[in-house]
Design an enzyme around this catalytic site. Structure first.
Site, PDB file in Angstrom:
ATOM      1  N   HIS A  75      59.950   2.517 -18.849  1.00 37.77           N
ATOM      2  CA  HIS A  75      61.128   2.244 -19.673  1.00 37.77           C
ATOM      3  C   HIS A  75      62.316   1.892 -18.789  1.00 37.77           C
ATOM      4  CE1 HIS A  75      60.048   4.178 -23.772  1.00 37.77           C
ATOM      5  NE2 HIS A  75      59.069   3.445 -23.283  1.00 37.77           N
ATOM      6  N   TYR A 207      69.011   8.131 -28.386  1.00 41.79           N
ATOM      7  CA  TYR A 207      69.817   9.351 -28.423  1.00 41.79           C
ATOM      8  C   TYR A 207      70.917   9.135 -29.462  1.00 41.79           C
ATOM      9  CZ  TYR A 207      67.683  11.046 -24.077  1.00 41.79           C
ATOM     10  OH  TYR A 207      66.792  11.498 -23.127  1.00 41.79           O
ATOM     11  N   PRO A 298      66.770  20.187 -22.611  1.00 37.79           N
ATOM     12  CA  PRO A 298      65.917  19.007 -22.408  1.00 37.79           C
ATOM     13  C   PRO A 298      66.607  17.651 -22.600  1.00 37.79           C
ATOM     14  CG  PRO A 298      65.353  20.126 -24.462  1.00 37.79           C
ATOM     15  CD  PRO A 298      66.358  20.979 -23.779  1.00 37.79           C
ATOM     16  N   LYS A 302      65.002  16.532 -17.561  1.00 38.29           N
ATOM     17  CA  LYS A 302      64.964  16.900 -16.136  1.00 38.29           C
ATOM     18  C   LYS A 302      64.004  18.031 -15.776  1.00 38.29           C
ATOM     19  CE  LYS A 302      67.739  13.900 -14.661  1.00 38.29           C
ATOM     20  NZ  LYS A 302      66.963  12.724 -14.321  1.00 38.29           N
ATOM     21  N   TYR A 389      69.912   9.724 -14.852  1.00 31.80           N
ATOM     22  CA  TYR A 389      68.737   9.782 -15.734  1.00 31.80           C
ATOM     23  C   TYR A 389      67.472   9.367 -14.987  1.00 31.80           C
ATOM     24  CZ  TYR A 389      66.341   9.726 -20.253  1.00 31.80           C
ATOM     25  OH  TYR A 389      65.497  10.000 -21.303  1.00 31.80           O
TER      26      TYR A 389
HETATM   27  C1  LIG Z   1      59.269  24.454 -25.671  1.00 27.10           C
HETATM   28  C2  LIG Z   1      59.691  23.626 -24.479  1.00 27.10           C
HETATM   29  C3  LIG Z   1      59.985  22.262 -24.629  1.00 27.10           C
HETATM   30  C4  LIG Z   1      60.387  21.491 -23.533  1.00 27.10           C
HETATM   31  N1  LIG Z   1      60.696  20.163 -23.695  1.00 27.10           N
HETATM   32  C5  LIG Z   1      61.093  19.422 -22.628  1.00 27.10           C
HETATM   33  C6  LIG Z   1      61.429  18.068 -22.731  1.00 27.10           C
HETATM   34  O1  LIG Z   1      61.371  17.489 -23.813  1.00 27.10           O
HETATM   35  N2  LIG Z   1      61.824  17.396 -21.589  1.00 27.10           N
HETATM   36  C7  LIG Z   1      61.873  18.025 -20.351  1.00 27.10           C
HETATM   37  O2  LIG Z   1      62.182  17.386 -19.319  1.00 27.10           O
HETATM   38  N3  LIG Z   1      61.578  19.297 -20.234  1.00 27.10           N
HETATM   39  C8  LIG Z   1      61.190  20.008 -21.331  1.00 27.10           C
HETATM   40  N4  LIG Z   1      60.880  21.290 -21.183  1.00 27.10           N
HETATM   41  C9  LIG Z   1      60.944  21.826 -19.844  1.00 27.10           C
HETATM   42  C10 LIG Z   1      59.689  21.500 -19.027  1.00 27.10           C
HETATM   43  O3  LIG Z   1      58.561  21.479 -19.855  1.00 27.10           O
HETATM   44  C11 LIG Z   1      59.601  22.548 -17.941  1.00 27.10           C
HETATM   45  O4  LIG Z   1      60.732  22.386 -17.116  1.00 27.10           O
HETATM   46  C12 LIG Z   1      58.315  22.477 -17.108  1.00 27.10           C
HETATM   47  O5  LIG Z   1      57.209  22.894 -17.870  1.00 27.10           O
HETATM   48  C13 LIG Z   1      58.458  23.360 -15.875  1.00 27.10           C
HETATM   49  O6  LIG Z   1      57.230  23.479 -15.230  1.00 27.10           O
HETATM   50  P1  LIG Z   1      56.867  24.827 -14.471  1.00 27.10           P
HETATM   51  O7  LIG Z   1      55.532  24.604 -13.891  1.00 27.10           O
HETATM   52  O8  LIG Z   1      57.988  25.232 -13.607  1.00 27.10           O
HETATM   53  O9  LIG Z   1      56.822  25.948 -15.613  1.00 27.10           O
HETATM   54  P2  LIG Z   1      55.854  26.104 -16.856  1.00 27.10           P
HETATM   55  O10 LIG Z   1      55.395  24.795 -17.368  1.00 27.10           O
HETATM   56  O11 LIG Z   1      56.539  27.032 -17.796  1.00 27.10           O
HETATM   57  O12 LIG Z   1      54.576  26.824 -16.239  1.00 27.10           O
HETATM   58  C14 LIG Z   1      54.587  28.193 -15.899  1.00 27.10           C
HETATM   59  C15 LIG Z   1      53.179  28.725 -16.076  1.00 27.10           C
HETATM   60  O13 LIG Z   1      53.114  30.072 -15.648  1.00 27.10           O
HETATM   61  C16 LIG Z   1      52.313  30.799 -16.550  1.00 27.10           C
HETATM   62  N5  LIG Z   1      52.644  32.214 -16.436  1.00 27.10           N
HETATM   63  C17 LIG Z   1      53.727  32.862 -16.925  1.00 27.10           C
HETATM   64  N6  LIG Z   1      53.686  34.162 -16.615  1.00 27.10           N
HETATM   65  C18 LIG Z   1      52.549  34.348 -15.900  1.00 27.10           C
HETATM   66  C19 LIG Z   1      51.954  35.488 -15.302  1.00 27.10           C
HETATM   67  N7  LIG Z   1      52.511  36.707 -15.391  1.00 27.10           N
HETATM   68  N8  LIG Z   1      50.755  35.351 -14.647  1.00 27.10           N
HETATM   69  C20 LIG Z   1      50.185  34.123 -14.554  1.00 27.10           C
HETATM   70  N9  LIG Z   1      50.715  32.999 -15.113  1.00 27.10           N
HETATM   71  C21 LIG Z   1      51.884  33.110 -15.771  1.00 27.10           C
HETATM   72  C22 LIG Z   1      52.648  30.190 -17.898  1.00 27.10           C
HETATM   73  O14 LIG Z   1      51.660  30.456 -18.886  1.00 27.10           O
HETATM   74  C23 LIG Z   1      52.740  28.718 -17.544  1.00 27.10           C
HETATM   75  O15 LIG Z   1      51.518  28.043 -17.679  1.00 27.10           O
HETATM   76  C24 LIG Z   1      60.496  22.092 -22.268  1.00 27.10           C
HETATM   77  C25 LIG Z   1      60.201  23.447 -22.116  1.00 27.10           C
HETATM   78  C26 LIG Z   1      59.825  24.224 -23.205  1.00 27.10           C
HETATM   79  C27 LIG Z   1      59.536  25.706 -23.009  1.00 27.10           C
END
Ligand SMILES: Cc1cc2nc3c(=O)[nH]c(=O)nc-3n(C[C@H](O)[C@H](O)[C@H](O)COP(=O)(O)OP(=O)(O)OC[C@H]3O[C@@H](n4cnc5c(N)ncnc54)[C@H](O)[C@@H]3O)c2cc1C
Length: 411
Positions: A75, A207, A298, A302, A389
């Protein structure tokens, strides 16, 4: 109790933990990766969908972009809609060719899991664990403990631990009180998101600023749309049957001559809006990455990109640490936080420019509209949005440093 050893213990198989285990493997470093949820749950969890150029380059260089390159949708801009008009912000023109790629987080996670399992076998990731605990973090041999899906308790002696366990995980909480500084802002609204089995009604994200609240038309593929409505944080999904969601989306995106196509709703959920940063992102031999250390609303797309960028910095830092050089590990937190704060500011700016606060007066609406008019009429203002962005270069791993060279390995 089963006692084993590894070089890096990784908590959480989200994008951060999965990519880190792969980047470490490229450097010849062993890791144990544990995840509280099942594989099916991780692969179906609907979240982000917009990748910055730097994230795409990183995944490509790590050999993880075969499907992304085939199916990702490049995009070159977004639409800003306000005051009954829709304006295009042209990223390519404003930033000398930079773009973003629409590719769902579910697909990034599927690709990463498939690659880890193909490279290492079924033991690459311990899914559905319970009782995760970390200890000895201020020693040279921190320990990761968990109970696997068959009920066997494990204690893994590590040389370092990566807390990639998201905002609600246990790793950040394992840092002794008083050693972390945190900044937090909860917003007085949430997003009601739907995934719909209908081709997007737009070629790029829309948006929309509206008096009834913000709306976003995003997409996941040529046949799947992702749409969001600003709602109150305490919203009950039972009050939002599909017809009501579509009617409200049509109202907020309304434009003469344009219609929003409807289709079956595949998924529906509420996302709270929060800004959160904790620092430093290191305690002893434990390093936090991704949502475990920071959360953005969100609106700026980012969260996923920050998680990937963190581990691109962390992998070489851990490599150096394991080979006796603490310098990159010592710089890890400051290096990441620089990017985190830029994204935190941008996400806050997009959020507050586009959402309607409960009880907001006419003054707030006029200030937002003035800012939006400025963005679409000033090249300087539009360029600022476009470069934030599309994101800034990921360092240092994306710059050809994913693999250790033979001389670095001492060969
Ligand atoms: C509902 C929702 C919607 C979102 N929508 C957007 C969006 O539209 N655009 C955007 O940019 N970002 C969005 N985000 C943010 C984005 O998805 C996150 O920033 C991204 O997933 C971060 O990745 P991560 O690996 O740091 O964490 P996560 O994806 O949260 O991964 C962490 C992992 O650790 C696991 N975990 C937790 N506790 C334990 C434990 N005690 N033992 C073992 N494993 C554990 C969890 O199950 C999970 O799988 C959204 C987040 C949420 C919650």
């Amino acid at each position: 109790m089963l006692r084993t050893r590894t070089q890096v213990g990784i908590v959480g198989a989200g994008p951060a933990g999965l990519l880190l285990s792969h980047l470490l493997a490229l450097r010849g470093i062993d890791s144990v990766l544990i995840e509280i949820r099942s594989r099916a749950y991780c692969e179906a969890r609907q979240r982000a969908g917009v990748l910055e150029d730097g994230s795409v380059a990183l995944l490509r260089e790590a050999g993880l972009a075969a499907r992304l390159d085939r199916q990702g949708l490049q995009h070159g801009g977004i639409y800003l809609q306000f005051g009954g008009e829709r304006h295009h912000v042209d990223f390519r023109e404003l930033t000398g060719g930079r773009t973003v790629t629409v590719y769902a987080q579910t697909e990034v996670v599927k690709d990463l899991i498939a690659r880890r399992l193909a490279d290492v076998g079924n033991d690459a990731i311990a899914f559905s664990v319970t009782g995760t605990a970390v200890s000895g973090l201020d020693t040279d041999r921190p320990r990761l403990s968990y109970t696997d899906a068959r009920g066997v308790r494990h204690e893994v002696e590590c040389e370092a631990i990566a807390g990639c366990d998201g905002f609600h995980g246990i790793c950040r909480q394992a840092i002794p009180a008083g050693l972390l500084t945190t900044w937090e802002r909860d917003y007085p609204y949430a997003w009601l998101g739907i995934l719909a089995d209908v081709p997007p009604s737009t070629d790029e994200l829309i948006y929309a600023h509206h008096r009834a609240g913000f709306a976003l038309h995003s997409l996941r593929s040529p046949s799947i749309s992702r749409l969001y409505l600003q709602v109150a944080p305490e919203t009950d999904l039972r009050d939002w049957p599909d017809d009501r969601v579509w009617a409200e989306l049509s109202r907020r995106f309304e434009l003469p001559g344009w219609t929003l196509d409807r289709g079956p709703v595949l998924d529906k959920g509420i996302t709270p809006m929060r800004s959160f940063v904790s620092a430093p992102m290191r305690y002893g031999r434990m390093f936090l990455a991704g949502d475990a250390a920071h959360i953005v609303p969100p609106t700026g797309a980012k969260g996923l990109n920050l998680a990937l960028a963190d581990v691109a910095v962390l992998a070489p830092a851990l490599d150096a640490l394991l080979h006796g050089d603490d310098k990159p590990a010592a710089a890890y937190s400051a290096t990441c936080l620089d990017r985190v704060w830029r994204s935190t500011h941008f996400s806050w700016w997009m959020t507050t420019m586009l959402h309607r606060s409960p009880g907001a007066d006419e003054m707030e609406a006029q200030l937002q509209l003035s800012q939006l008019r400025y963005v679409v009429s000033s090249t300087a203002a539009a360029t600022s949005l476009a470069e934030n962005y599309t994101g800034f270069a990921v360092q240092p791993a994306a710059a050809g440093q994913l693999h250790r060279t033979r001389s670095e390995r001492g060969c």
